[in-house]
Design a protein around this motif. Sequence first.
Motif, PDB file in Angstrom:
ATOM      1  N   TYR A  19       1.018  -1.125   0.116  1.00 57.11           N
ATOM      2  CA  TYR A  19       0.050  -0.010   0.096  1.00 57.11           C
ATOM      3  C   TYR A  19       0.809   1.133  -0.073  1.00 57.11           C
ATOM      4  O   TYR A  19       1.830   1.288   0.821  1.00 57.11           O
ATOM      5  CB  TYR A  19      -0.926  -0.056   1.320  1.00 57.11           C
ATOM      6  N   PRO A  21       0.891   5.010   1.226  1.00 58.31           N
ATOM      7  CA  PRO A  21      -0.044   6.110   1.810  1.00 58.31           C
ATOM      8  C   PRO A  21      -0.106   7.375   1.062  1.00 58.31           C
ATOM      9  O   PRO A  21       0.799   7.784   0.213  1.00 58.31           O
ATOM     10  CB  PRO A  21       0.993   6.234   3.246  1.00 58.31           C
ATOM     11  N   GLN A  63       2.448  -0.608   6.592  1.00 59.49           N
ATOM     12  CA  GLN A  63       1.679  -0.268   5.558  1.00 59.49           C
ATOM     13  C   GLN A  63       0.261  -0.263   5.907  1.00 59.49           C
ATOM     14  O   GLN A  63      -0.859   0.360   5.690  1.00 59.49           O
ATOM     15  CB  GLN A  63       1.851  -0.616   4.521  1.00 59.49           C
ATOM     16  N   GLN A  67      -2.742   2.399   5.974  1.00 56.81           N
ATOM     17  CA  GLN A  67      -3.771   2.440   5.228  1.00 56.81           C
ATOM     18  C   GLN A  67      -5.009   2.750   6.018  1.00 56.81           C
ATOM     19  O   GLN A  67      -5.994   3.225   5.633  1.00 56.81           O
ATOM     20  CB  GLN A  67      -3.753   1.188   4.652  1.00 56.81           C
ATOM     21  N   HIS A  71      -7.929   5.556   5.690  1.00 62.12           N
ATOM     22  CA  HIS A  71      -9.270   4.955   5.164  1.00 62.12           C
ATOM     23  C   HIS A  71     -10.145   5.661   6.475  1.00 62.12           C
ATOM     24  O   HIS A  71     -11.307   6.318   5.996  1.00 62.12           O
ATOM     25  CB  HIS A  71      -9.462   3.640   5.739  1.00 62.12           C
TER      26      HIS A  71
END
Length: 256
Positions: A19, A21, A63, A67, A71
């Motif tokens: 992921y 950021p 990560q 994430q 979110h």
Amino acid sequence: MADQLPEQCCTLPPFTSDYTPTGSYFTIPVPDTKQPDLRVYSAGPTDAKTVIVCVYDIFALHQNTLQGVDHLASTYGCRAVLPDLFRGESWPVENMPPKEGQAVLSAWVQARGNWEAQIRPALVAVVNKVKEEGAEKIGAYGFCFGAKKLVQAQPDNLFGAVALIHPSFFVAADGDAMRVPSLLVPSSGEDQTIMNGFWSRVQAKGGDIAAKSIREDFTDMHHGFAAARSNWADPRMAGRARDCHALMIKFFKATL
């Protein structure tokens, strides 16, 4: 304070993640300490009235955790910040389960997460900073070791509500310390006797603390499912992590 981590915390390795950021970093001084400036990850508008602080687990700026911050900020429409309380260090992902044994890992967490010397000054500095930038409602959530730090933070009245996600180092008497509504999210990896004891003491407080606190067990999930130990490429694990974050958003909206 309990001196051992849950068994799953010491046996389940974290997942890798690719992921990227979407937030940014800033640094702030931590007054009255000899610590270096604190690096803080931030997602969402910097002038938001509602700010949620994340206290990570032993894998620090993983990560998955970043994430989750992204979110939360985008879905809630708030600002979410993640201070790097370990100052660039973390428990090595390749050393899990720890080859030195569970006791060594627990001792490392206790040392790096010393409340008075390291964690408390940093969290106070973060809260003061976001207040300077316009925050009026401040909540926090903590994973594993981070949940215990939010119990220890209660006397400082830093947060209006806290979420305690698959917590570690808990004892039942921690429920007596709670001064604000709490969301308790145990997984299959926590001692249910301790979780039940903590929860009964929260409920015994009465008033808004009892009425606005929520417990939802995710016993179909392992310890760490909402943070570094979850494989979010797996739709079921990712879905349950999203369920946990949605529950946090609902809780904070109702309590802050």
